[in-house]
Scaffold this active site. Structure first.
Site, PDB file in Angstrom:
ATOM      1  N   HIS A  36      -9.820   1.298  -0.243  1.00 32.92           N
ATOM      2  CA  HIS A  36      -9.606   2.078   0.979  1.00 32.92           C
ATOM      3  C   HIS A  36     -10.931   2.115   1.754  1.00 32.92           C
ATOM      4  CE1 HIS A  36      -6.046   3.710  -1.076  1.00 32.92           C
ATOM      5  NE2 HIS A  36      -5.693   4.310   0.041  1.00 32.92           N
ATOM      6  N   GLY A  42      -9.207   8.307  -1.434  1.00 33.84           N
ATOM      7  CA  GLY A  42      -9.577   9.693  -1.159  1.00 33.84           C
ATOM      8  C   GLY A  42     -10.443   9.796   0.081  1.00 33.84           C
ATOM      9  N   GLU A 101     -10.883   3.765   7.277  1.00 31.18           N
ATOM     10  CA  GLU A 101      -9.779   4.635   7.691  1.00 31.18           C
ATOM     11  C   GLU A 101     -10.316   5.815   8.483  1.00 31.18           C
ATOM     12  OE1 GLU A 101      -5.926   6.920   5.669  1.00 31.18           O
ATOM     13  OE2 GLU A 101      -7.630   6.391   4.411  1.00 31.18           O
ATOM     14  N   HIS A 161       0.848  -1.199   0.000  1.00 34.26           N
ATOM     15  CA  HIS A 161       0.000   0.000   0.000  1.00 34.26           C
ATOM     16  C   HIS A 161       0.882   1.246   0.000  1.00 34.26           C
ATOM     17  CE1 HIS A 161      -4.042   1.865   1.128  1.00 34.26           C
ATOM     18  NE2 HIS A 161      -3.197   2.886   1.116  1.00 34.26           N
ATOM     19  N   ASP A 201       2.008   9.436  -5.874  1.00 35.91           N
ATOM     20  CA  ASP A 201       2.125  10.895  -5.714  1.00 35.91           C
ATOM     21  C   ASP A 201       2.443  11.312  -4.289  1.00 35.91           C
ATOM     22  OD1 ASP A 201      -0.384  10.127  -4.844  1.00 35.91           O
ATOM     23  OD2 ASP A 201      -1.468  11.742  -5.863  1.00 35.91           O
ATOM     24  N   HIS A 218       1.345   5.006  -2.269  1.00 40.49           N
ATOM     25  CA  HIS A 218       0.836   5.919  -3.301  1.00 40.49           C
ATOM     26  C   HIS A 218       1.983   6.614  -4.033  1.00 40.49           C
ATOM     27  CE1 HIS A 218      -3.478   5.894  -2.129  1.00 40.49           C
ATOM     28  NE2 HIS A 218      -2.977   5.532  -0.955  1.00 40.49           N
ATOM     29  N   ASP A 245       2.127   3.647   2.940  1.00 41.74           N
ATOM     30  CA  ASP A 245       1.088   4.576   2.476  1.00 41.74           C
ATOM     31  C   ASP A 245       1.681   5.656   1.575  1.00 41.74           C
ATOM     32  OD1 ASP A 245      -1.477   5.442   2.093  1.00 41.74           O
ATOM     33  OD2 ASP A 245      -1.711   6.378   4.050  1.00 41.74           O
TER      34      ASP A 245
END
Length: 331
Positions: free
Chosen positions: A197, A170, A200, A12, A16, A14, A278
């Site tokens: 996701h 998101g 969370e 997991h 960006d 990301h 993450d």
């Protein structure tokens, strides 16, 4: 334990949220973009979230600068390569990176060019380092849905050859899964694996829905099953892996502190937990840091660490041959 030398798996991460600050400056220069500052310390400060944010939305503000420069094929390929290089250099043996293709069309890049670029960067790193990887296509829940099928169709050209799964990411609101059922179904028909996701931001019901409505095989974070018995039992009974991200979970207030993180309680109760970064830059972390924090906070033995490593391998969206290779490091 020597945390740096341990073999590691990150399921997991990301794209960006894991860009080198110097790369932002380099790409802005190449693209004639004006940054708020050319001081790398200022840029880093704008990209790294505080150790505790008021909420997830505040954490997500740290993605603005990367988004600005990640609008060319060359930038995407470079950032992809560098992320796999950074991971390989700390003994990450397998890395799944998720990214939102629709975020990279500001300058008109086609979905095909976007997919080709990130996969090319990854494969270049795989050829150079002892690391394997795959990409996961993330759709932001807040974006218009009319492009989702096009994203899935473009990604399908690389399916099981660099791209493997569909994700929703998101800001999280309760009940979001219902409106995405047709898209998850379409993704499965095309051959995508599913990770979502969920759980969370306080809604354990979202984890239940992600599995029962969307067919999630893994859940990103999933922290809030701890106060939702039905979701907890479904995760446990269906052996759905949780992609926990300890530093990020503290930063976004999913948990108040690392000592309150449920990862060990989940693990001891037979839930499939994994340790992940993450966002390496936004959370100012590495897999070495995450493993060290979890092992030390919860006094895990080396055998327990390798058990979690094996859980990660078994739940990776990759081929049996790659899994066998990854398991060889745990022997």
């Amino acid at each position: 334990m020597n945390y740096f030398d341990l073999p590691k798996i990150d399921l997991h991460c990301h794209l960006d949220g894991s860009v080198r600050p110097q790369t932002i400056i380099d790409l802005a220069d190449e693209q004639n973009l004006t940054l708020p500052s050319r001081d790398i310390n200022v840029i880093k400060e704008m990209m790294v979230a505080p150790e505790t944010c008021p909420n997830l939305d505040e954490y997500l503000k740290r993605f603005e600068l990367p988004g600005m420069v990640m609008q060319t094929a060359e930038a995407l390929e470079r950032i992809s390569f560098e992320l796999f290089e950074d991971a390989a250099n700390e003994n990450v043996k397998y890395l799944e990176v998720r990214f939102g293709p629709l975020l990279h069309q500001v300058k008109g890049l086609s979905l095909d060019d976007i997919m080709d670029s990130v996969v090319r960067g990854m494969k270049r790193a795989e050829a150079q380092y002892d690391i394997h990887g795959n990409y996961i296509l993330s759709i932001l829940r807040t974006m218009p849905k009319d492009q989702i099928k096009a994203v899935l169709e473009a990604g399908a050209k690389h399916l099981n050859d660099g791209i493997v799964a569909f994700d929703l990411a998101g800001s999280e609101i309760p009940g979001f899964c219902h409106e995405f059922v047709p898209y998850a179904q379409y993704a499965k028909e095309l051959g995508y694996r599913i990770t979502i996701h969920a759980g969370e931001q306080g809604a354990g019901q979202n984890v239940y829905d992600a599995i029962s409505l969307l067919g999630a095989e893994r859940v990103g974070h999933g922290i809030f099953i701890h106060n939702h018995p039905e979701a907890y039992q479904l995760v446990k009974g269906e052996e759905v892996a949780l992609e926990t991200c300890p530093s990020s979970n503290v930063q976004t207030k999913a948990v108040n502190s690392l000592s309150e993180h449920p990862i060990k309680a989940f693990y001891k109760d037979g839930i499939a937990v994994t340790i992940n970064t993450d966002n390496r830059t936004v959370s100012n972390t590495t897999m070495t840091d995450e493993v060290r924090k979890v092992v030390e906070a919860f006094e895990l033995t080396e055998a327990e660490y390798f058990d979690i490593y094996t859980i990660s391998v078994n739940n990776a969206f990759t081929s049996d041959a790659v899994k066998q290779h990854l398991l060889s490091f745990a022997q």
